[in-house]
Design a protein around this motif. Structure first.
Motif, PDB file in Angstrom:
ATOM      1  N   ARG A  14      76.870  -9.124 -21.474  1.00  0.00           N
ATOM      2  CA  ARG A  14      75.778  -7.911 -21.425  1.00  0.00           C
ATOM      3  C   ARG A  14      74.723  -7.125 -21.993  1.00  0.00           C
ATOM      4  O   ARG A  14      74.585  -5.670 -21.407  1.00  0.00           O
ATOM      5  CB  ARG A  14      77.529  -7.168 -21.867  1.00  0.00           C
ATOM      6  CG  ARG A  14      78.320  -6.911 -21.053  1.00  0.00           C
ATOM      7  CD  ARG A  14      79.754  -6.510 -21.601  1.00  0.00           C
ATOM      8  NE  ARG A  14      80.962  -6.713 -21.052  1.00  0.00           N
ATOM      9  CZ  ARG A  14      81.812  -6.453 -21.419  1.00  0.00           C
ATOM     10  NH1 ARG A  14      82.052  -5.618 -21.704  1.00  0.00           N
ATOM     11  NH2 ARG A  14      82.956  -6.677 -20.371  1.00  0.00           N
ATOM     12  N   ARG A  19      71.890  -4.614 -20.321  1.00  0.00           N
ATOM     13  CA  ARG A  19      71.262  -3.209 -20.347  1.00  0.00           C
ATOM     14  C   ARG A  19      70.096  -2.980 -20.886  1.00  0.00           C
ATOM     15  O   ARG A  19      69.566  -2.367 -19.824  1.00  0.00           O
ATOM     16  CB  ARG A  19      72.500  -2.664 -22.077  1.00  0.00           C
ATOM     17  CG  ARG A  19      73.836  -2.953 -20.910  1.00  0.00           C
ATOM     18  CD  ARG A  19      74.892  -2.370 -22.342  1.00  0.00           C
ATOM     19  NE  ARG A  19      74.571  -0.801 -23.147  1.00  0.00           N
ATOM     20  CZ  ARG A  19      75.504   0.048 -22.881  1.00  0.00           C
ATOM     21  NH1 ARG A  19      75.777  -0.085 -21.554  1.00  0.00           N
ATOM     22  NH2 ARG A  19      75.027   1.754 -23.168  1.00  0.00           N
ATOM     23  N   HIS A  44      74.878   0.911 -14.855  1.00  0.00           N
ATOM     24  CA  HIS A  44      75.382   0.899 -16.104  1.00  0.00           C
ATOM     25  C   HIS A  44      76.482   0.113 -15.867  1.00  0.00           C
ATOM     26  O   HIS A  44      77.623  -0.551 -15.061  1.00  0.00           O
ATOM     27  CB  HIS A  44      75.374   0.841 -17.288  1.00  0.00           C
ATOM     28  CG  HIS A  44      73.547   0.773 -18.063  1.00  0.00           C
ATOM     29  ND1 HIS A  44      73.574  -0.461 -18.721  1.00  0.00           N
ATOM     30  CD2 HIS A  44      73.851   1.870 -18.945  1.00  0.00           C
ATOM     31  CE1 HIS A  44      72.655  -0.442 -19.138  1.00  0.00           C
ATOM     32  NE2 HIS A  44      72.849   0.203 -19.565  1.00  0.00           N
TER      33      HIS A  44
END
Length: 295
Positions: A202, A206, A270
């Motif tokens: 993650r 990002r 996101h």
């Protein structure tokens, strides 16, 4: 004995390196890349939707990228028909590499897609107007009255999917669920299929998302949004909902600054990536996972 035609399916969230991996495989295997992303099918927004660049498309055969006018509402069924035509035109000895982030496209490839008649635009508009002032509970309650099965499947009153279900019922007299539950067949029966979902860390994703939108903003995205707005098309069309269109538009209108536009678009991306990951985790749980391509 004739060998079966090879197909590679590369799914994953936005900014996970799908297109780069597809290009590498296409060059290695003399394959054809077929777009499986619902936004990259449209013209006008190459940069905003992260379509492969002209340099990249010159290195391998790419199909169904930027082929649909922004003014058109292109359905999954229409995409599947377009894919069928492309498959028939490609030398069967060449591998097919499907790449994108639209889970429903992959699902339709493998399992088929309900043949639902086209719904008149005025019916869809009428439904949109009817539900625009309703909250989530009220929307679901309305759908339960007309298609209880689809209402149960939705669970969350996503406006776009709810509008679709109501519009189908009113235009055809049949529920969306009845179409979806009819026997269907995918396009890849009998093919040698290699599946994968890119599932990066993650934090890495990002960082890539933030960097990519910063690059988009200075790399042509603003001009694309200007060109899209100049078409003066229905704001309810799918292309108008592409992440970046509203944020850049608000910046052009002086509603917010450049940094705020980039921040808001990054946040929206996101959130979209999170929804994609959830979808792939639930629907493609048995697909092999791998990290960022080339990382």
């Amino acid at each position: 004995m004739t060998s079966r035609r090879r197909v590679v399916l590369i799914a994953g969230p936005t900014a996970s390196g799908k297109s780069a991996l597809a290009l590498v495989l296409a060059q290695q295997q003399d394959g054809t890349i077929i777009n499986a992303d619902a936004m990259q099918i449209y013209d006008t927004l190459r940069v905003v939707t992260a379509r492969p660049s002209e340099d990249e498309t010159s290195l391998a055969d790419h199909r169904l990228y930027g082929t649909v006018p922004a003014s058109v509402r292109f359905s999954t069924g229409q995409w599947l028909s377009a894919v069928r035509a492309e498959m028939e035109s490609i030398d069967p000895s060449r591998p097919l590499i499907f790449v994108g982030g639209t889970g429903l496209y992959f699902d339709s490839l493998l399992n088929g897609f309900a043949d639902i008649p086209e719904v008149p635009a005025e019916v869809t508009l009428q439904v949109q107007q009817e539900i625009q002032d309703l909250d989530g509970a009220q929307r679901l309650a309305l759908l339960r009255q007309e298609d209880a099965v689809t209402a149960e499947r939705l669970k969350v009153a996503d406006p776009q999917r709810l509008t679709r279900a109501l519009a189908v019922k009113r235009a055809t007299g049949r529920t969306l669920s009845s179409f979806q539950d009819s026997p269907q067949a995918g396009l890849l029966d009998g093919f040698d299929i290699d599946r994968m979902v890119l599932d990066p860390d993650r934090a890495v994703l990002r960082t890539r998302i933030a960097l990519r939108f910063e690059q988009m903003f200075s790399g042509g995205a603003v001009d694309e949004v200007r060109a899209l707005r100049a078409l003066d098309i229905d704001p309810a069309l799918p292309v108008m909902k592409a992440i970046g269109v509203r944020e850049i538009g608000d910046w052009l209108d002086g509603v917010q600054g450049r940094d705020e536009a980039i921040t808001l678009a990054t946040i929206a991306t996101h959130q979209y990536a999170k929804r994609q990951r959830t979808w792939f985790r639930n629907r493609f749980a048995d697909w092999p996972r791998r990290g960022i391509a080339g990382a």
